[in-house]
Design a protein around this motif. Sequence first.
Motif, PDB file in Angstrom:
ATOM      1  N   MET A  27       0.815  -1.220   0.000  1.00 10.15           N
ATOM      2  CA  MET A  27       0.000   0.000   0.000  1.00 10.15           C
ATOM      3  C   MET A  27       0.845   1.265   0.000  1.00 10.15           C
ATOM      4  O   MET A  27       0.373   2.329  -0.402  1.00 10.15           O
ATOM      5  N   ASN A  28       2.070   1.185   0.500  1.00  8.06           N
ATOM      6  CA  ASN A  28       2.943   2.375   0.549  1.00  8.06           C
ATOM      7  C   ASN A  28       4.401   1.928   0.686  1.00  8.06           C
ATOM      8  O   ASN A  28       4.689   0.722   0.810  1.00  8.06           O
ATOM      9  N   SER A  29       5.305   2.883   0.658  1.00  9.41           N
ATOM     10  CA  SER A  29       6.739   2.529   0.642  1.00  9.41           C
ATOM     11  C   SER A  29       7.189   1.931   1.973  1.00  9.41           C
ATOM     12  O   SER A  29       8.101   1.113   2.003  1.00  9.41           O
ATOM     13  N   ARG A  30       6.535   2.309   3.070  1.00  9.32           N
ATOM     14  CA  ARG A  30       6.901   1.708   4.364  1.00  9.32           C
ATOM     15  C   ARG A  30       6.632   0.197   4.331  1.00  9.32           C
ATOM     16  O   ARG A  30       7.466  -0.608   4.739  1.00  9.32           O
ATOM     17  N   GLU A  31       5.478  -0.186   3.803  1.00  9.33           N
ATOM     18  CA  GLU A  31       5.158  -1.615   3.703  1.00  9.33           C
ATOM     19  C   GLU A  31       6.107  -2.321   2.737  1.00  9.33           C
ATOM     20  O   GLU A  31       6.521  -3.454   2.980  1.00  9.33           O
ATOM     21  N   VAL A  32       6.427  -1.648   1.622  1.00 13.51           N
ATOM     22  CA  VAL A  32       7.354  -2.253   0.652  1.00 13.51           C
ATOM     23  C   VAL A  32       8.705  -2.519   1.321  1.00 13.51           C
ATOM     24  O   VAL A  32       9.294  -3.594   1.174  1.00 13.51           O
ATOM     25  N   GLN A  33       9.178  -1.538   2.100  1.00  9.72           N
ATOM     26  CA  GLN A  33      10.468  -1.718   2.792  1.00  9.72           C
ATOM     27  C   GLN A  33      10.422  -2.929   3.725  1.00  9.72           C
ATOM     28  O   GLN A  33      11.372  -3.702   3.803  1.00  9.72           O
ATOM     29  N   GLU A  34       9.290  -3.083   4.400  1.00 13.31           N
ATOM     30  CA  GLU A  34       9.149  -4.210   5.328  1.00 13.31           C
ATOM     31  C   GLU A  34       9.210  -5.551   4.587  1.00 13.31           C
ATOM     32  O   GLU A  34       9.857  -6.499   5.024  1.00 13.31           O
ATOM     33  N   ILE A  35       8.545  -5.594   3.435  1.00 17.26           N
ATOM     34  CA  ILE A  35       8.536  -6.830   2.630  1.00 17.26           C
ATOM     35  C   ILE A  35       9.942  -7.133   2.114  1.00 17.26           C
ATOM     36  O   ILE A  35      10.423  -8.273   2.208  1.00 17.26           O
ATOM     37  N   LEU A  36      10.611  -6.112   1.582  1.00 17.93           N
ATOM     38  CA  LEU A  36      11.951  -6.327   1.011  1.00 17.93           C
ATOM     39  C   LEU A  36      12.934  -6.756   2.101  1.00 17.93           C
ATOM     40  O   LEU A  36      13.773  -7.642   1.888  1.00 17.93           O
ATOM     41  N   ALA A  37      12.809  -6.139   3.270  1.00 19.15           N
ATOM     42  CA  ALA A  37      13.710  -6.503   4.379  1.00 19.15           C
ATOM     43  C   ALA A  37      13.481  -7.954   4.793  1.00 19.15           C
ATOM     44  O   ALA A  37      14.434  -8.695   5.063  1.00 19.15           O
ATOM     45  N   SER A  38      12.226  -8.371   4.804  1.00 16.84           N
ATOM     46  CA  SER A  38      11.920  -9.748   5.196  1.00 16.84           C
ATOM     47  C   SER A  38      12.472 -10.744   4.168  1.00 16.84           C
ATOM     48  O   SER A  38      13.003 -11.799   4.524  1.00 16.84           O
ATOM     49  N   ALA A  39      12.346 -10.398   2.877  1.00 18.02           N
ATOM     50  CA  ALA A  39      12.889 -11.284   1.834  1.00 18.02           C
ATOM     51  C   ALA A  39      14.400 -11.411   1.992  1.00 18.02           C
ATOM     52  O   ALA A  39      14.959 -12.520   1.896  1.00 18.02           O
ATOM     53  N   LYS A  40      15.066 -10.304   2.252  1.00 12.91           N
ATOM     54  CA  LYS A  40      16.530 -10.322   2.415  1.00 12.91           C
ATOM     55  C   LYS A  40      16.918 -11.146   3.641  1.00 12.91           C
ATOM     56  O   LYS A  40      17.790 -11.996   3.586  1.00 12.91           O
ATOM     57  N   ARG A  41      16.230 -10.872   4.760  1.00 16.43           N
ATOM     58  CA  ARG A  41      16.537 -11.556   6.021  1.00 16.43           C
ATOM     59  C   ARG A  41      16.364 -13.069   5.874  1.00 16.43           C
ATOM     60  O   ARG A  41      17.149 -13.845   6.389  1.00 16.43           O
ATOM     61  N   ASN A  42      15.346 -13.470   5.125  1.00 14.94           N
ATOM     62  CA  ASN A  42      15.064 -14.906   4.971  1.00 14.94           C
ATOM     63  C   ASN A  42      15.768 -15.521   3.760  1.00 14.94           C
ATOM     64  O   ASN A  42      15.583 -16.699   3.473  1.00 14.94           O
ATOM     65  N   ASP A  43      16.520 -14.664   3.039  1.00 17.19           N
ATOM     66  CA  ASP A  43      17.318 -15.127   1.907  1.00 17.19           C
ATOM     67  C   ASP A  43      16.461 -15.825   0.836  1.00 17.19           C
ATOM     68  O   ASP A  43      16.812 -16.899   0.343  1.00 17.19           O
ATOM     69  N   VAL A  44      15.324 -15.207   0.521  1.00 15.06           N
ATOM     70  CA  VAL A  44      14.452 -15.770  -0.516  1.00 15.06           C
ATOM     71  C   VAL A  44      14.326 -14.786  -1.681  1.00 15.06           C
ATOM     72  O   VAL A  44      14.561 -13.582  -1.529  1.00 15.06           O
ATOM     73  N   PHE A  45      13.940 -15.314  -2.820  1.00 15.22           N
ATOM     74  CA  PHE A  45      13.682 -14.486  -4.004  1.00 15.22           C
ATOM     75  C   PHE A  45      12.338 -13.781  -3.814  1.00 15.22           C
ATOM     76  O   PHE A  45      11.373 -14.389  -3.336  1.00 15.22           O
ATOM     77  N   LEU A  46      12.283 -12.513  -4.220  1.00  9.27           N
ATOM     78  CA  LEU A  46      10.997 -11.805  -4.187  1.00  9.27           C
ATOM     79  C   LEU A  46      10.935 -10.806  -5.335  1.00  9.27           C
ATOM     80  O   LEU A  46      11.911 -10.091  -5.582  1.00  9.27           O
ATOM     81  N   MET A  47       9.794 -10.808  -6.019  1.00  9.19           N
ATOM     82  CA  MET A  47       9.614  -9.843  -7.112  1.00  9.19           C
ATOM     83  C   MET A  47       8.170  -9.346  -7.152  1.00  9.19           C
ATOM     84  O   MET A  47       7.237 -10.123  -6.930  1.00  9.19           O
ATOM     85  N   GLU A  48       8.002  -8.054  -7.407  1.00  6.10           N
ATOM     86  CA  GLU A  48       6.675  -7.483  -7.667  1.00  6.10           C
ATOM     87  C   GLU A  48       6.290  -7.870  -9.099  1.00  6.10           C
ATOM     88  O   GLU A  48       7.099  -7.724 -10.020  1.00  6.10           O
ATOM     89  N   ALA A  49       5.055  -8.324  -9.269  1.00 11.65           N
ATOM     90  CA  ALA A  49       4.636  -8.883 -10.561  1.00 11.65           C
ATOM     91  C   ALA A  49       4.303  -7.781 -11.580  1.00 11.65           C
ATOM     92  O   ALA A  49       3.167  -7.667 -12.053  1.00 11.65           O
ATOM     93  N   ILE A  50       5.308  -7.001 -11.905  1.00 12.48           N
ATOM     94  CA  ILE A  50       5.131  -5.993 -12.972  1.00 12.48           C
ATOM     95  C   ILE A  50       5.359  -6.732 -14.297  1.00 12.48           C
ATOM     96  O   ILE A  50       6.428  -6.662 -14.911  1.00 12.48           O
ATOM     97  N   TRP A  51       4.329  -7.462 -14.712  1.00 14.89           N
ATOM     98  CA  TRP A  51       4.438  -8.386 -15.856  1.00 14.89           C
ATOM     99  C   TRP A  51       4.808  -7.691 -17.148  1.00 14.89           C
ATOM    100  O   TRP A  51       5.468  -8.263 -18.013  1.00 14.89           O
TER     101      TRP A  51
END
Length: 334
Positions: free
Chosen positions: A101-125
């Motif tokens: 919904m906003n950049s704060r939430e995006v930062q939280e998601i990206l940080a979690s992906a990094k911390r858990n060492d998983v691939f993550l991508m926004e589906a900008i097809w």
Amino acid sequence: MATRWGICGAGKISHDFTVALKTLPAEHHEVVAVAARKLEDAQEFAKKHSIPRAYGGYEELARDPDIDVVYIGVIHPYHLKTCLLFTNAKKNVLCEKPLAMNSREVQEILASAKRNDVFLMEAIWTRFFPVSVEIRRLLAQGELGEAKMVRSEFGLPLAHVPRTVQKELGGGAVLDVGVYCLQFILMVYNGEKPECVQATGICRETGVDETVVVTLKFSKNRMAVFTCSSGIKLPNDAIVVGTKGTIQVPDHMWCPTSLVVNGKETQYPVPEPYLPLNFLNSTGMRYEAEEVRQSLLKGLKESSVMSHADSLLLAEVEDEIRRQVGVSYSQDCH
Ligand SMILES: NC(=O)c1ccc[n+]([C@@H]2O[C@H](COP(=O)([O-])OP(=O)(O)OC[C@H]3O[C@@H](n4cnc5c(N)ncnc54)[C@H](OP(=O)(O)O)[C@@H]3O)[C@@H](O)[C@H]2O)c1
């Protein structure tokens, strides 16, 4: 070995994504499970698409050990919670746009992906369509000279779709369709942060933006303008004007199948679906799915074409546009 997909959410876009996956070789992409809030919805979806496992709850999907990547197709107010559920369960994630919904939430998601060492991508097809690949090639090889002006539009009459109108469902044109115009502009200008963003717009009675016009100024006197609307159908084209030439995506710029380079048009059709689709050209989601597979095979944690930095910049500019237009969500108040 096939990439094993789990589908989170049994709604419209999940249906289309699953159909798109089936246009790719079965030895490369396999849908092995689907989860919905209600078990019967997951079971119905599984039956329709011949998916082996159906779960009544996203947590069960997160616990399934035989999944390589989860596609998140729920509405965007739930992207943060579901992304965190799957990244914390060490699952790779492809999440529908907007990433949150906003950049704060995006930062939280990206940080979690990094911390858990998983691939993550926004589906900008859009970025993975052959048309977009060709646009990036033309720009990189300097065939347009220097890109100086970008213009894009995305507008459809969507007042009948509750999730585009109601604030608590994440309604608003910028997050729903403006994201496509903005990502196009940022792709052309190589992910550079704009120096100046000016937005004006009109809102619905529900307090979400209906039609918004945005001008952006980039370094070295490069400009862009986009219009997005959930109230009216626009021409929905996109244009890049360079010092030596012009390229145009003549229509449906978010799922493009045609490109005009200095007046010469080339078609890039998407495959036929095996079931009716909810949205235009959805089998074109196959290209982003293949990007995910290739990234996983290489052990990458993000895509260079739609990187974490790209998602964060998109969200930051969207925040600024909404601030100027006067639209805020409950998620902005934390
Ligand atoms: N790439 C594209 O072209 C494209 C096109 C359309 C939409 N999208 C994006 O995809 C996402 C979903 O859009 P859609 O049109 O598929 O939406 P949808 O069919 O209305 O809903 C998708 C799923 O979200 C969950 N959901 C819906 N309303 C909810 C509520 N009130 N509370 C909790 N969960 C709810 C449901 O999951 P369950 O099945 O688990 O109940 C539902 O199946 C959006 O973020 C949108 O921006 C992308």
